[in-house]
Design an enzyme around this catalytic site. Structure first.
Site: not given
Length: 141
Positions: A11, A51, A59, A87, A93, A104, A114, A117, A128
């Site tokens: 990100k 998204y 959010f 993950r 998160t 993270r 964070n 993704h 995705e």
């Protein structure tokens, strides 16, 4: 265990910190292979489309605004149980709750900024990956 593919996004906050290489190193040293990647400045339409599942959540606007605030690195990772492995590498998160040594915990600033993704399931990963890498844009052996 099956070889899987998953989408990963570094990100804007992590790109701005110049930690792309450090994050890629974590993928590779944990058995994940980068089979497609590109840097992209997401448009509002890109982020809203990606998204869309969160459109009705409170959010959503802040998430879209954050994701268009700077360039992102988008990659497809491949490996044994790639979704679960990615993950695990990402961590919780909320970076304050993320296990020490996760991406993270080490690079994220907040629950909103964070750092990364990752797809959460095989079905999600398929959607995705094709959103950002249609057709022949992913390396096939």
């Amino acid at each position: 265990m099956a070889v899987e593919r998953t989408l990963s996004i570094i990100k804007p906050d992590a790109v701005a910190k110049n930690v792309i290489g450090k994050i890629y190193s974590r993928f590779e040293s944990n058995g994940l292979k980068v089979v497609a990647s590109k840097m992209k400045q997401l448009s509002r339409a890109d982020a809203e489309g990606f998204y869309a599942v969160h459109r009705e959540r409170p959010f959503f606007k802040d998430l879209v605004d954050f994701m268009i605030s700077g360039p992102v690195m988008i990659q497809v990772l491949e490996g044994e149980s790639a979704i679960a492995k990615n993950r695990e590498l990402m961590g919780a998160t909320d970076p304050k709750k993320a296990e020490k040594g996760t991406i993270r915990a080490d690079f994220a600033e907040s629950i909103d900024a964070n750092a990364v993704h990752g797809s959460d399931a095989p079905e999600t990963a398929k959607v995705e990956v094709s959103y950002f890498f249609p057709g022949m844009e992913v390396y096939n052996r």
